[in-house]
Design an enzyme around this catalytic site. Structure first.
Site, mmCIF file in Angstrom:
data_model
loop_
_atom_site.group_PDB
_atom_site.id
_atom_site.type_symbol
_atom_site.label_atom_id
_atom_site.label_comp_id
_atom_site.label_asym_id
_atom_site.label_seq_id
_atom_site.Cartn_x
_atom_site.Cartn_y
_atom_site.Cartn_z
ATOM 1 N N HIS A 141 0.864 -1.193 0.000
ATOM 2 C CA HIS A 141 0.000 0.000 0.000
ATOM 3 C C HIS A 141 0.892 1.232 0.000
ATOM 4 C CE1 HIS A 141 -3.806 2.236 1.457
ATOM 5 N NE2 HIS A 141 -2.883 3.167 1.221
ATOM 6 N N HIS A 201 1.585 5.366 -1.723
ATOM 7 C CA HIS A 201 1.277 6.545 -2.545
ATOM 8 C C HIS A 201 2.594 7.145 -3.027
ATOM 9 C CE1 HIS A 201 -2.901 6.727 -0.950
ATOM 10 N NE2 HIS A 201 -2.330 6.210 0.131
ATOM 11 N N LYS A 210 -9.370 0.025 -5.900
ATOM 12 C CA LYS A 210 -9.396 0.651 -4.580
ATOM 13 C C LYS A 210 -10.717 1.371 -4.382
ATOM 14 C CE LYS A 210 -7.814 2.256 -0.647
ATOM 15 N NZ LYS A 210 -6.725 3.180 -0.403
ATOM 16 N N HIS A 224 -10.617 1.385 1.714
ATOM 17 C CA HIS A 224 -10.377 2.364 2.777
ATOM 18 C C HIS A 224 -11.626 2.310 3.660
ATOM 19 C CE1 HIS A 224 -8.644 6.225 4.430
ATOM 20 N NE2 HIS A 224 -9.829 6.130 5.011
ATOM 21 N N HIS A 230 -4.743 -0.448 5.776
ATOM 22 C CA HIS A 230 -4.275 0.290 6.962
ATOM 23 C C HIS A 230 -5.241 0.182 8.152
ATOM 24 C CE1 HIS A 230 -6.897 3.102 4.939
ATOM 25 N NE2 HIS A 230 -5.982 3.529 4.114
ATOM 26 N N ASP A 262 1.396 2.672 3.525
ATOM 27 C CA ASP A 262 0.556 3.856 3.341
ATOM 28 C C ASP A 262 1.400 5.119 3.380
ATOM 29 O OD1 ASP A 262 -1.761 5.281 2.834
ATOM 30 O OD2 ASP A 262 -2.335 5.420 4.946
HETATM 31 C C1 NCD Z 1 -3.518 9.114 1.990
HETATM 32 C C2 NCD Z 1 -3.044 10.134 0.962
HETATM 33 O O1 NCD Z 1 -2.505 11.183 1.356
HETATM 34 O O2 NCD Z 1 -3.177 9.893 -0.231
HETATM 35 N N1 NCD Z 1 -3.575 9.748 3.278
HETATM 36 C C3 NCD Z 1 -3.571 9.136 4.486
HETATM 37 O O3 NCD Z 1 -3.713 9.817 5.486
HETATM 38 N N2 NCD Z 1 -3.408 7.845 4.605
HETATM 39 C C4 NCD Z 1 -4.831 8.563 1.568
HETATM 40 C C5 NCD Z 1 -5.235 7.339 2.338
HETATM 41 O O4 NCD Z 1 -4.647 6.270 2.190
HETATM 42 O O5 NCD Z 1 -6.185 7.441 3.121
HETATM 43 ZN ZN ZN Z 2 -3.258 5.147 1.562
#
Ligand code: NCD
Ligand code: ZN
Length: 345
Positions: free
Chosen positions: A13, A15, A99, A136, A174, A247
């Site tokens: 997971h 970003h 997702k 999520h 998460h 995450d």
């Molecule tokens: C994530 C993001 O910034 O893209 N933020 C977070 O707090 N985890 C999005 C997500 O996974 O909820």
């Molecule tokens: Zn995330």
């Protein structure tokens, strides 16, 4: 020196954004992980296989020379996703999941799903074509306390989804609560969860006690100590339903340190080190390899990685920021000492 060598791990997971941020963060992940499940919440979101393939090329172009890293793409589910796109995604060797973001739940979730029941036909298509659904799991109801949103989501939606689509592979992303841990343990083998480093290392005091710390603010929000303990127990238990998903969610420092800061912790710079610290504190370093390198790959039906990663017990201090020219990201544990260090590969 004490060292720990494990099979090369995967981040299930992650970003990485695009543009300048991608250039800053991707080298960190490529050093640490062989593969990562790439979240699709860009602006605009990645909703089609064609978009995912273009994004994949952009990510591959940011991998530093000499590193071997494979992005595993996902698509952002919306009310307008078609069964045909799901079929195409399942047939693509590069797309690994959809997702589900409840609309308004987190960063860039405006295009998410407003009415979860209305997309049940799409869950049926995912079940039919056998492509995982990543969730999520938080309700977005303003009336629901932010610390209860995950627990209420399980009762309101997740139980019903798993009952209606028993063959659908689902990852509760998460997870942050004892209730989620219990739900996953009790569920069938096709239901799994990722756990972040921040939810293993911190409780909510880290956000709010002795001053407000925006770099510890993420969604789902970090909960009280009893929940952290349940997450540590789950992650270190050797149960294959729980695996590594950082995450890591980079936001510019200026957008975190402001009156209304973005949600997301940046952890890609030291992901394995952070997990190793949490596992060592639980006296469970021997369980790190399954969590980091085996169970996620097995769930996604990917071959386990070749090669290894080695951590050394050497203290180092995390820099205050990464990036340059005003485009800086403040990492988790900025200016603090970490006890483990990933050895140069
Ligand atoms: C994530 C993001 O910034 O893209 N933020 C977070 O707090 N985890 C999005 C997500 O996974 O909820
Ligand atoms: Zn995330």
């Amino acid at each position: 020196m004490k060292t720990l060598t494990i099979t090369r791990p995967d981040d299930l997971h992650l970003h990485v954004r695009n543009g300048a941020i991608l250039q800053t963060v991707l080298p960190h992940t490529a050093r640490q992980f062989a593969r990562a499940i790439i979240m699709p919440n860009l602006k605009p979101p990645v909703t089609t296989v064609a978009q995912a393939l273009a994004y994949r090329e952009e990510i591959l172009a940011a991998v530093p020379a000499g590193l071997d890293f494979t992005p595993l793409m996902t698509l952002y589910l919306t009310g307008s996703t078609t069964a045909d796109e799901i079929k195409k995604a399942a047939a693509s060797e590069h797309v690994h999941a959809f997702k589900l973001y409840p609309a308004g739940a987190t960063t860039n979730s405006d295009s998410g799903v407003a009415d979860i029941k209305a997309v049940y036909p799409l869950f049926a298509a995912m079940e039919q074509y056998d492509i995982p659904l990543l969730i999520h799991g938080e309700v977005t109801d303003d009336a629901c306390d932010i610390f209860d949103r995950e627990r209420v989501f399980i009762d309101t939606y997740l139980i019903d989804i798993t009952r209606n689509f028993p063959g659908l592979r689902i990852v509760a992303e998460h997870v942050t609560t004892t209730e989620a841990v219990q739900f996953i343990k009790d569920a069938d083998a096709n239901i799994a969860a990722t756990i972040t480093p921040q939810h293993l290392l911190f409780n909510r005091n880290a956000i709010l006690a002795g001053g407000i710390r925006p770099h510890h603010y993420c969604l789902p929000i970090i909960k009280r100590e009893s929940h952290r303990l349940a997450l540590v127990e789950a992650a270190t238990s050797g149960n294959p339903k729980f695996f590594l998903g950082t995450d890591s969610a980079p936001h510019l420092t200026s957008l975190k340190e402001t009156a209304c800061g973005c949600a997301g912790c940046y952890s890609a710079h030291a992901a394995l080190e952070l997990y190793a610290e949490a596992f060592e504190r639980a006296d469970a370093l021997d369980k790190l390899e399954g969590f980091a390198s085996f169970y996620g790959a097995d769930f996604y039906r990917l071959p386990r990685n070749e090669g290894t990663a080695t951590l050394e017990k050497t203290a180092w201090t995390v820099p205050p920021i990464y990036g340059e020219n005003g485009l800086t990201i403040t990492p988790l544990k900025a200016n603090e000492e970490l006890v483990w260090k990933l050895a140069k590969g």
